[in-house]
Design an enzyme around this catalytic site. Structure first.
Site, PDB file in Angstrom:
ATOM      1  N   GLU A  45      -4.230   2.994  -7.017  1.00  0.00           N
ATOM      2  CA  GLU A  45      -4.664   4.163  -6.250  1.00  0.00           C
ATOM      3  C   GLU A  45      -3.686   5.323  -6.455  1.00  0.00           C
ATOM      4  O   GLU A  45      -2.545   5.230  -5.999  1.00  0.00           O
ATOM      5  CB  GLU A  45      -4.674   3.836  -4.751  1.00  0.00           C
ATOM      6  CG  GLU A  45      -5.567   2.701  -4.357  1.00  0.00           C
ATOM      7  CD  GLU A  45      -5.726   2.581  -2.849  1.00  0.00           C
ATOM      8  OE1 GLU A  45      -6.844   2.315  -2.430  1.00  0.00           O
ATOM      9  OE2 GLU A  45      -4.743   2.768  -2.108  1.00  0.00           O
ATOM     10  N   HIS A  47       0.854  -1.192   0.000  1.00  0.00           N
ATOM     11  CA  HIS A  47       0.000   0.000   0.000  1.00  0.00           C
ATOM     12  C   HIS A  47       0.889   1.240   0.000  1.00  0.00           C
ATOM     13  O   HIS A  47       1.995   1.211   0.543  1.00  0.00           O
ATOM     14  CB  HIS A  47      -0.910  -0.019   1.243  1.00  0.00           C
ATOM     15  CG  HIS A  47      -1.994   1.000   1.155  1.00  0.00           C
ATOM     16  ND1 HIS A  47      -1.793   2.330   1.437  1.00  0.00           N
ATOM     17  CD2 HIS A  47      -3.301   0.894   0.789  1.00  0.00           C
ATOM     18  CE1 HIS A  47      -2.926   2.993   1.249  1.00  0.00           C
ATOM     19  NE2 HIS A  47      -3.856   2.141   0.860  1.00  0.00           N
TER      20      HIS A  47
END
Ligand code: G3P
Length: 229
Positions: free
Chosen positions: A141, A93
């Site tokens: 993202e 992430h």
């Protein structure tokens, strides 16, 4: 994983752990049951055991390390998350990057353990290279939109369409889109653009009424999925 893929990443908000974390997870499960739709919760390592024991929806870790078992203080290994009931893990992430060799190692071990995996990338040109490492899904993202409340599907739709085009070059890897997804319309648009699902955090973890938000996201994701078929 089942389409529409919906991943709610708890992160490390004050609502992500303890009683509040359990409450939100149960509300998410209610919506999942009501609409017969799988919703994955990605939770802090400290919450995996309890949530996996109390819930039927898939519980993922937010992060795993790709280092061997041994003298690695503080590391969270794929073997450890499986041991406490996780069904998979997010990795790499934007808020918890790991090295490429660690991503590769962690993915091999997750696969070997029968666990699912979602590798995060911040740009579409990483979609194919990461997919070649065979995760279950790639989550794209743009970091600047994470936590902004401005959704990738509205502000940067080209990120999704390019990523969708990239993922079509490989087999059997899902493409999930995230960053700033807040409303049902944001979810609908992401899937309409070709994503297999959505990943989000703040819209649920900071909501006054998380159940209502999750319900709206699910209804719209299902609608977009139906229309895509
Ligand atoms: O992993 C999902 C996350 O990074 C997106 O965060 O708060 O923009 O939904 P948020």
């Amino acid at each position: 994983m089942k389409k529409p893929i919906i991943i709610i990443n708890f992160k490390a908000y004050d609502t992500s752990f303890g009683k509040k974390g359990i409450e939100i997870a149960k509300k998410i499960q209610n919506v999942s049951k009501q609409y017969s739709t799988e919703i994955i919760v990605s939770v802090p390592a400290t919450m995996i055991y309890q949530l996996s024991s109390e819930l039927e929806i898939p519980v993922f870790a937010e992060h795993v390390d790709g280092v061997p078992l041994g003298a690695y203080t503080g590391s969270i290994m794929p073997e450890m998350i499986k041991d406490v009931g996780a069904k998979g893990s997010l990795l790499n992430h934007s808020e918890k990057r790991i090295r490429l060799d660690e991503i590769d190692d962690a993915l091999k071990r997750l696969r070997g353990l029968g666990l699912e995996s979602v590798v995060c990338v911040d740009r579409y040109d990483l979609v194919v290279p990461m997919s070649l490492l065979k995760p279950t899904a790639v989550l794209i993202e743009p970091p600047e939109l994470i936590g902004s409340g401005i959704s990738v599907s509205k502000a940067k739709p080209e990120v999704i369409t390019r990523a969708v085009n990239e993922i079509s070059k490989v087999k059997d890897v899902y493409l999930v889109a995230g960053a700033g997804i807040t409303t049902g319309e944001d979810a609908y648009r992401a899937i309409e653009l070709g994503a297999d699902g959505i990943g989000l955090a703040s819209a649920v973890m900071k909501a006054r009424d998380p159940e209502k938000i999750v319900e709206e996201l699910v209804i719209n994701s299902l609608k977009a999925c139906d229309e895509n078929e």
